[in-house]
Design an enzyme around this catalytic site. Structure first.
Site, PDB file in Angstrom:
ATOM      1  N   GLU A 120      -1.934   5.323  -4.503  1.00  0.00           N
ATOM      2  CA  GLU A 120      -3.274   4.937  -4.957  1.00  0.00           C
ATOM      3  C   GLU A 120      -3.994   6.055  -5.711  1.00  0.00           C
ATOM      4  O   GLU A 120      -4.763   5.800  -6.636  1.00  0.00           O
ATOM      5  CB  GLU A 120      -4.139   4.522  -3.748  1.00  0.00           C
ATOM      6  CG  GLU A 120      -3.740   3.210  -3.103  1.00  0.00           C
ATOM      7  CD  GLU A 120      -2.564   3.362  -2.150  1.00  0.00           C
ATOM      8  OE1 GLU A 120      -2.065   2.347  -1.679  1.00  0.00           O
ATOM      9  OE2 GLU A 120      -2.161   4.510  -1.890  1.00  0.00           O
ATOM     10  N   VAL A 167       0.834  -1.197   0.000  1.00  0.00           N
ATOM     11  CA  VAL A 167       0.000   0.000   0.000  1.00  0.00           C
ATOM     12  C   VAL A 167       0.871   1.251   0.000  1.00  0.00           C
ATOM     13  O   VAL A 167       0.585   2.246  -0.673  1.00  0.00           O
ATOM     14  CB  VAL A 167      -0.956   0.004   1.209  1.00  0.00           C
ATOM     15  CG1 VAL A 167      -1.694   1.337   1.312  1.00  0.00           C
ATOM     16  CG2 VAL A 167      -1.958  -1.133   1.106  1.00  0.00           C
ATOM     17  N   GLU A 189       7.078   6.503   3.087  1.00  0.00           N
ATOM     18  CA  GLU A 189       6.230   5.517   3.770  1.00  0.00           C
ATOM     19  C   GLU A 189       6.879   4.134   3.774  1.00  0.00           C
ATOM     20  O   GLU A 189       6.878   3.424   4.794  1.00  0.00           O
ATOM     21  CB  GLU A 189       4.862   5.466   3.073  1.00  0.00           C
ATOM     22  CG  GLU A 189       4.053   6.746   3.228  1.00  0.00           C
ATOM     23  CD  GLU A 189       3.015   6.909   2.133  1.00  0.00           C
ATOM     24  OE1 GLU A 189       2.764   5.925   1.417  1.00  0.00           O
ATOM     25  OE2 GLU A 189       2.483   8.022   1.970  1.00  0.00           O
ATOM     26  N   ASP A 194      -7.533  14.036 -44.167  1.00  0.00           N
ATOM     27  CA  ASP A 194      -6.584  14.174 -43.059  1.00  0.00           C
ATOM     28  C   ASP A 194      -6.774  13.110 -41.980  1.00  0.00           C
ATOM     29  O   ASP A 194      -5.921  12.942 -41.115  1.00  0.00           O
ATOM     30  CB  ASP A 194      -6.733  15.558 -42.400  1.00  0.00           C
ATOM     31  CG  ASP A 194      -6.439  16.691 -43.360  1.00  0.00           C
ATOM     32  OD1 ASP A 194      -5.410  16.616 -44.048  1.00  0.00           O
ATOM     33  OD2 ASP A 194      -7.239  17.637 -43.424  1.00  0.00           O
ATOM     34  N   ASP A 216      -1.678  21.931 -41.720  1.00  0.00           N
ATOM     35  CA  ASP A 216      -2.381  22.241 -42.955  1.00  0.00           C
ATOM     36  C   ASP A 216      -2.243  23.748 -43.214  1.00  0.00           C
ATOM     37  O   ASP A 216      -2.004  24.520 -42.280  1.00  0.00           O
ATOM     38  CB  ASP A 216      -3.855  21.841 -42.804  1.00  0.00           C
ATOM     39  CG  ASP A 216      -4.614  21.945 -44.112  1.00  0.00           C
ATOM     40  OD1 ASP A 216      -3.983  21.848 -45.177  1.00  0.00           O
ATOM     41  OD2 ASP A 216      -5.844  22.123 -44.071  1.00  0.00           O
ATOM     42  N   ILE A 241       2.586   1.987  -3.572  1.00  0.00           N
ATOM     43  CA  ILE A 241       1.750   2.408  -4.697  1.00  0.00           C
ATOM     44  C   ILE A 241       0.996   3.680  -4.321  1.00  0.00           C
ATOM     45  O   ILE A 241       0.222   3.688  -3.362  1.00  0.00           O
ATOM     46  CB  ILE A 241       0.727   1.316  -5.072  1.00  0.00           C
ATOM     47  CG1 ILE A 241       1.454   0.013  -5.404  1.00  0.00           C
ATOM     48  CG2 ILE A 241      -0.143   1.767  -6.226  1.00  0.00           C
ATOM     49  CD1 ILE A 241       2.382   0.099  -6.586  1.00  0.00           C
TER      50      ILE A 241
END
Length: 917
Positions: free
Chosen positions: A286, A281, A724, A659, A328, A284
């Site tokens: 979250e 945990v 952490e 295009d 263009d 990652i």
């Protein structure tokens, strides 16, 4: 059967198609061909269902890891953790699903452009049939306003013009002819005896024999390319995949180390699993996918205010990575409004004509003389002639100036208005009445009208190609007097009887050449006084013995702001390449004027040259090419692919069906919002609401700022995650089998989503860095961790984790409970991250950044601090997070101590200038 029907005679085409104009196809032949060729419609693409799209979002490695974490949490009794992570997973998946679901519309729009019905001759009768029932060999009737239902070889043309802009990029309708074209290698824009499916007839009538239907048509070929063109991942998506895989590898590695170390220490399996959950945990972030989506959405909102609408959020950041813009010409670099730029009278005087597009504001500025345009009899009369011999209508509505009709004719009306001649007033006053019209056709290259004046006199007003008008002239006007011209009998060309007239014709020819070198479309005007006897004559007799008055040089001029925008791109290291269906001379002239062609080494390459060029050769010359002219949809796709092969991040602009394949293939497709077809808009990633190139430059600036802010956010988020992980690892390594975890999984979730995620969101609105548009573009393969960012994340994360562990160890050593010590570690890490936010705001150091320039950040820090204190000091927070209230002295000490890592490391970087610190 050959596909190059434009090289075939009409009789030969009809013969090979097995049909006749008088009878068309028989019922038996139609049934046979329908069985052989199928319906005349575009095949529908296979597409994912909404449910399949939703499931596809769960293939993201980050989502996969979070899912494992939620499952493990659930089976080990951590229900709150499991629910929180699951909610996060579904929020991320829904955001990604909605973005992809909205993008699946390109082919549907292409199918909707097809004509519903068509008039064809079958068994000798004209009948209306469903367009999907057409077969090769059908004789198709063509009228003004029709949408062509198939590709046809024109076999009869009566002043027939077709708007092919969506297919070829041509800015004006193409005059059609039945004549054979000898060159087998010409592009679609030059195939003047062909008509193509989905194009619109703007004037005239005609007949065509159907040569191709369904997917065999030119638009069908484009549809096939769209279906088979792989949409490339944006640099943003590639970088996010890299982050996900890196974090997954890091999480697995950390958990593996813990498991091995725990088993070696003889720890219980349950304790090892709990520690592994906490670490996974912690490893990652979250909220990363959600926060990135929110940051990109905020960027998208800002871009809309600058007239750029992002269809896919990942496209916003991609703009900041762009290294080459394939633009263009018509409507993007130019105004898409024809304008008289220069004028010449037959006395030898030139004027530059100022103004913008169809606005009547502007003036005739004398060039190397002092004659006001109103004092030139021939130019003033020439402007009247150009206004009278004109089918366009000038319209002013709510302060907006537009032209109804041919844009070139409209430009002449606007030019006359700049000299004080109003078309409406000329007719409404009764001074001039049009008696008879002889419209323009491509063979005689002229148009004329018979005009009756208020006093009952008549004259012929004529305009046309300069050489043709001169060939029909008997004189030229000089200062209000007509100088006669005499024809020679030797070669049929005009010669001048006397030296002054010869000089005038030489000046006229020089003006034609001068305008041509500036890529101006040139029209000449003349007139002829008519007697009563002349009125009964045929127009071929009337359009002779005219008096030439002058020339007008017309073009679709560059947008005023484009030159500065192109130069800004150049200074930012972004090349601009013009890719257009227009002629090379016109394209090159515009490119030089706006700074795309900057030196003699910049190349102009045509579509025919591309046909003879291998992919390897194209890749080799791409860095040197400034203009690609007269190109087809295949060419555009090849050019984009060649740029990407050279490791460029390519943006492609476009507005037409032609295009669409290149828009899909480009790293970022930019469609025009005003003139763009629905096919182009559905194929692009970004829509320009004002069709303006300078808006792309603003979007590039926004993209770069967003990328900077995403790096700042990722630095903050991952530094927090390293902190952490490290605080748990330090405890595990230092305490061995008797480890007490400094943070619970739910505490880590709180830090990631609230105490870290909320303030980090404010980094998404961080003001831009001073050197934003002076840096060179990032390389395609450059990760978010470039320029030592990864090193800085690890170094600072370890410092934050180390401080948190020291505070945790002190609390345990001082005899406080494990819950109290965890609360100390929790509070220390939260405030350490909040201090680190101020360092994450810049790529230098916090000592060089005013802390009060981002009010949102200050507010977010206050909110985050207040919420986190609520977790510590309220009964609800203590119940859910297992925290204990800290003493005021301890809290003040924690706030001060947590600032030390950031202040010390920033000071070290400020003093030493070491990049990786």
């Amino acid at each position: 059967m050959t596909k190059k029907w434009f090289t075939e005679q009409v009789d030969s085409t009809l013969s090979k198609m097995g049909t006749t104009v008088e009878q068309g196809l028989s019922a038996e032949e139609i049934a046979d061909r329908q069985a052989r060729y199928g319906n005349n419609e575009l095949e529908e693409q296979d597409k994912k269902s909404a449910f399949e799209l939703f499931l596809h979002q769960f293939k993201n490695p980050l989502i996969f890891i979070l899912g494992i974490g939620a499952g493990v949490s659930f089976f080990t009794g951590h229900l709150i953790d499991a629910v929180a992570i699951t909610v996060i997973i579904f929020i991320n998946a829904l955001i990604a699903f909605w973005q992809e679901f909205k993008a699946q519309k390109g082919m549907e729009a292409l199918r909707e452009m097809a004509a519903p019905v068509a008039q064809v001759r079958r068994d000798g009768e004209w009948v209306a049939v469903l367009a999907k029932e057409l077969v090769p060999g059908d004789i198709l009737k063509i009228h003004t306003g029709d949408i062509l239902a198939a590709d046809v070889r024109i076999i009869e043309a009566n002043r027939l013009s077709i708007d092919e802009a969506a297919l070829t990029g041509e800015s004006e309708p193409v005059d059609k002819t039945v004549s054979v074209l000898a060159d087998e290698h010409i592009g679609l824009g030059d195939q003047k005896n062909m008509g193509f499916m989905t194009t619109m007839v703007t004037s005239g009538t005609g007949l065509g024999v159907v040569t191709a239907t369904g997917m065999k048509t030119e638009v069908g070929h484009i549809a096939d390319m769209m279906a088979n063109t792989e949409e490339t991942k944006t640099p943003m998506q590639i970088r996010m995949d890299t982050i996900a895989k890196t974090l997954m590898a890091a999480a697995l590695a950390v958990v593996a180390v813990i498991c091995v170390f725990g088993l070696y220490q003889g720890m219980p399996w349950l304790e090892i699993i709990n520690t592994g959950i906490s670490l996974s945990v912690a490893a990652i972030p979250e909220g990363l996918p959600t926060v990135i989506s929110i940051v990109l959405t905020m960027g998208s909102t800002r871009m809309v205010k600058s007239n750029a609408l992002a269809k896919q959020l990942s496209a916003i950041e991609t703009l900041g990575s762009t290294t080459v813009i394939c633009s263009d010409k018509t409507g993007t670099l130019t105004q898409n409004q024809m304008q008289v730029m220069k004028a010449y009278d037959t006395s030898g005087r030139y004027w530059d004509v100022s103004g913008k597009g169809f606005s009547p504001e502007g003036e005739f500025k004398p060039v190397d003389h002092y004659t006001n345009v109103k004092n030139s009899p021939e130019m003033l009369l020439g402007l009247k002639i150009a206004t009278l011999c004109n089918d366009a209508e000038y319209i002013q509505d709510a302060g907006r100036s537009t032209v109804r009709g041919n844009p070139t004719e409209g430009a002449l009306i606007v030019a006359a208005a700049k000299a004080g001649l109003q078309q409406k007033q000329m007719f409404d006053s009764g001074d001039y009445t049009i008696v008879e019209k002889f419209p323009f056709d491509s063979e005689r290259k002229m148009a004329s009208v018979v005009v009756k004046t208020k006093d009952g006199k008549h004259f012929l007003a004529l305009k046309g190609a300069p050489d043709v008008v001169l060939n029909h002239a008997s004189g030229v006007m000089v200062d209000g007097e007509t100088i006669a011209l005499n024809q020679t009998t030797s070669d049929g060309n005009l010669a001048l009887a006397i030296s002054p007239a010869e000089k005038l014709v030489n000046l006229y020819d020089a003006a034609i050449q001068d305008f041509a070198h500036q890529a101006l479309r040139t029209l000449a005007v003349g007139f002829r006084e008519l007697s009563e006897a002349d009125l009964s004559k045929d127009y071929t007799e009337l359009e002779s013995d005219v008096t030439v008055l002058g020339l007008f040089g017309i073009m679709d001029p560059p947008r005023p702001e484009v030159r500065d925008a192109v130069n800004s791109c150049y200074e930012a290291g972004v090349r601009t390449v013009m890719i257009t269906g227009d002629h090379a001379l016109t394209a090159a002239a515009i490119a030089r004027e706006i700074g795309i062609i900057r030196c003699n080494d910049d190349l102009v390459v045509t579509g025919s040259e591309l046909d003879d060029m291998s992919d390897e050769k194209l890749q080799e010359i791409c860095p040197k090419v400034a203009v690609f002219a007269r190109v087809t949809p295949e060419h555009k796709l090849r050019i984009v692919q060649a740029q990407q092969f050279n490791n460029e991040v390519a943006a492609m602009t476009g507005d037409g069906v032609n295009d669409a394949p290149a828009l899909r293939r480009a790293d970022i497709g930019v469609a025009m919002g005003i003139t763009g077809t629905s096919v182009a808009k559905d194929s692009g990633d970004l829509i320009l609401l004002d069709d303006n190139f300078s808006t792309i430059v603003k979007a590039v600036r926004q993209g770069r700022q967003i990328f900077d802010n995403l790096r700042k956010f990722i630095r903050q988020a991952l530094t927090a995650n390293v902190g952490e992980v490290s605080v748990i690892l330090f405890a595990f390594l230092a305490m061995g089998p008797e480890t007490v975890l400094p943070l619970t999984p739910l505490m880590i979730l709180w830090i990631n989503l609230v105490s870290d995620g909320l303030p980090a969101l404010a980094l998404g609105v961080e003001p831009e860095e001073k050197d934003l548009m002076e840096r060179k573009p990032r390389k395609r393969n450059e990760s978010f961790f470039g320029d030592h960012l990864g090193t800085r994340i690890i170094l600072r994360g370890l410092a934050l984790g180390g401080m948190s562990f020291l505070a945790f160890s002190w609390a345990l050593g001082a005899g406080y409970s494990a819950a109290y010590a965890q609360t100390v570690a929790f509070a220390t890490l939260i405030f350490a991250q909040l201090w680190h936010l101020f360092d994450s705001r810049t790529f230098t150091t916090l000592y060089r950044k005013n802390p009060f320039t981002n009010v949102y950040l200050l507010v977010a820090v206050v909110i985050s601090s207040t919420l986190s204190l609520g977790v510590i000091y309220t009964s609800v927070g203590q119940l859910i997070f297992s925290t204990e209230a800290l003493s005021a002295v301890h809290m003040v000490g924690i706030i001060l101590a947590s600032s030390l890592p950031t202040l010390a490391i920033s000071y070290l970087k400020e003093r030493t200038k070491i990049k990786f610190v």
